[in-house]
Write a protein that holds these residues in place. Structure first.
Motif, PDB file in Angstrom:
ATOM      1  N   ASN A  86      77.314  94.068  71.231  1.00 16.21           N
ATOM      2  CA  ASN A  86      78.485  94.815  71.699  1.00 16.21           C
ATOM      3  C   ASN A  86      78.935  94.270  73.056  1.00 16.21           C
ATOM      4  O   ASN A  86      79.468  94.996  73.894  1.00 16.21           O
ATOM      5  N   CYS A  87      78.684  92.963  73.248  1.00 18.86           N
ATOM      6  CA  CYS A  87      79.006  92.324  74.528  1.00 18.86           C
ATOM      7  C   CYS A  87      80.525  92.282  74.743  1.00 18.86           C
ATOM      8  O   CYS A  87      81.305  92.083  73.797  1.00 18.86           O
ATOM      9  N   GLY A  88      80.952  92.456  75.986  1.00 18.10           N
ATOM     10  CA  GLY A  88      82.365  92.407  76.354  1.00 18.10           C
ATOM     11  C   GLY A  88      83.101  93.711  76.137  1.00 18.10           C
ATOM     12  O   GLY A  88      84.250  93.859  76.592  1.00 18.10           O
ATOM     13  N   SER A  89      82.482  94.672  75.489  1.00 21.11           N
ATOM     14  CA  SER A  89      83.137  95.958  75.240  1.00 21.11           C
ATOM     15  C   SER A  89      82.933  96.897  76.430  1.00 21.11           C
ATOM     16  O   SER A  89      81.863  96.914  77.046  1.00 21.11           O
ATOM     17  N   THR A  90      83.964  97.681  76.719  1.00 16.21           N
ATOM     18  CA  THR A  90      83.864  98.643  77.825  1.00 16.21           C
ATOM     19  C   THR A  90      83.443 100.027  77.331  1.00 16.21           C
ATOM     20  O   THR A  90      83.292 100.960  78.126  1.00 16.21           O
ATOM     21  N   GLY A  91      83.261 100.164  76.035  1.00 14.07           N
ATOM     22  CA  GLY A  91      82.860 101.459  75.469  1.00 14.07           C
ATOM     23  C   GLY A  91      81.682 101.311  74.529  1.00 14.07           C
ATOM     24  O   GLY A  91      81.301 100.201  74.129  1.00 14.07           O
ATOM     25  N   THR A  92      81.078 102.436  74.202  1.00 14.73           N
ATOM     26  CA  THR A  92      79.957 102.417  73.261  1.00 14.73           C
ATOM     27  C   THR A  92      80.465 102.143  71.848  1.00 14.73           C
ATOM     28  O   THR A  92      81.661 102.253  71.562  1.00 14.73           O
ATOM     29  N   ALA A  93      79.554 101.787  70.970  1.00 18.60           N
ATOM     30  CA  ALA A  93      79.920 101.516  69.579  1.00 18.60           C
ATOM     31  C   ALA A  93      78.828 102.041  68.656  1.00 18.60           C
ATOM     32  O   ALA A  93      77.640 101.991  68.982  1.00 18.60           O
ATOM     33  N   LYS A  95      76.725 101.533  65.446  1.00 20.44           N
ATOM     34  CA  LYS A  95      76.319 100.378  64.641  1.00 20.44           C
ATOM     35  C   LYS A  95      75.243 100.784  63.641  1.00 20.44           C
ATOM     36  O   LYS A  95      74.423 101.674  63.893  1.00 20.44           O
ATOM     37  N   ALA A 158      77.867 100.146  76.075  1.00 24.40           N
ATOM     38  CA  ALA A 158      78.918  99.180  76.430  1.00 24.40           C
ATOM     39  C   ALA A 158      78.297  97.895  76.979  1.00 24.40           C
ATOM     40  O   ALA A 158      77.314  97.940  77.727  1.00 24.40           O
ATOM     41  N   ASP A 159      78.921  96.762  76.593  1.00 21.44           N
ATOM     42  CA  ASP A 159      78.495  95.448  77.078  1.00 21.44           C
ATOM     43  C   ASP A 159      76.978  95.262  76.967  1.00 21.44           C
ATOM     44  O   ASP A 159      76.312  94.871  77.927  1.00 21.44           O
TER      45      ASP A 159
END
Length: 266
Positions: A86-93, A95, A158-159
């Motif tokens: 989830n690299c580069g993301s500013t929010g959680t994801a 998965k 995030a990230d």
């Protein structure tokens, strides 16, 4: 007494000393040889271990003698899912993770050694393991693997990269090997490895819960992207590598334990 007589007596006295010395020398030599011969055919601890591990035909029997034990000993820290990025993301994801782990009885004779069930030593390990089963959990006594396998959805920070970690609980029984040879070696048939009463041979019996799931610690690990910890994992190509234990990863790593009650029974 004249000088000639005295000289003759002196020579005779010296000659007698020499004869006595020469007569004693072979006796002393024999005293050195005898103890060396007594040790010549004895089985060394390493030979005992090798013969027991190979279930050698030279053995009448080989058994493990337990000396002490420790329950709830944690096994190695294993990565048991693929790494989710989830690299580069500013929010959680959210998965999906596929988790798979396996446990079996292992013995510290050599890396990963387990002793087949039909061998003399394997049968001894099975019998000793029976002593340590409890009402709370069973002991995995043979070489049959038991595992957990499931898919679940979890939150990746995030990230970060994330994956599941696992460390199984086991009963660590330590003791020594007692080998009985079919033919005597220097009048002796019983030998020990590493020594009688020693506690340096370890047998690890995985602890199995009543529902059949291996007991242990399961956790979701998040690692900040761009850190040395994350780079090491990503560069390993998801291969098996040594990982720090729960809560021991440092400031760039966060761990969340997953209760085993949430893991479906096999």
């Amino acid at each position: 007494m004249d000088r000639t007589a005295r000289n003759a007596g002196t020579r005779s006295h010296r000659s007698k000393k020499k004869r006595i010395t020469l007569a004693l020398a072979p006796v002393a030599a024999l005293a050195v040889i005898v103890p060396l011969m007594n040790q010549a055919g004895a089985a060394t601890p390493s030979e005992v271990t090798a013969d027991c591990a190979a279930d050698s035909d030279k053995l009448e029997n080989c058994e493990f003698v337990d000396v002490q034990f420790k329950a709830d000993s944690l096994g190695p820290n294993e990565r048991v899912s693929a790494v989710t990025d989830n690299c580069g993301s500013t929010g959680t994801a959210s998965k999906s993770f596929s988790v798979s782990a396996s446990v079996t009885r292992t013995i510290e004779l050599e890396d990963g050694f387990s002793a087949s069930a039909d061998s003399k030593l394997g049968n001894s390990f099975f019998e000793i393991g029976a002593k340590f089963s409890t009402t709370e959990y069973n002991i995995s006594r043979d070489v049959t693997a038991t595992g957990l396998e499931f898919t679940r959805t979890d939150t990746v920070q995030a990230d970060s990269i994330a994956f599941f970690m696992w460390s199984h609980k086991r009963t660590d029984v330590s003791g020594f090997l007692k080998a009985t040879y079919k033919e005597a070696q220097d009048g002796q048939t019983v030998f020990f490895s590493p020594s009688e009463g020693g506690a340096t041979v370890h047998v690890f019996y995985p602890q199995i819960l009543k529902n059949g799931t291996p007991d242990g610690r399961l956790w979701l690990r998040n690692v900040k992207c761009g850190t040395p910890e994350a780079s090491g994992i990503q560069n390993s190509g998801n291969s098996i590598r040594t990982e720090p234990g729960f809560g021991e990863g440092g400031g760039n790593v966060s761990d969340v334990e997953i209760p085993l009650t949430e893991v479906p029974a096999p």
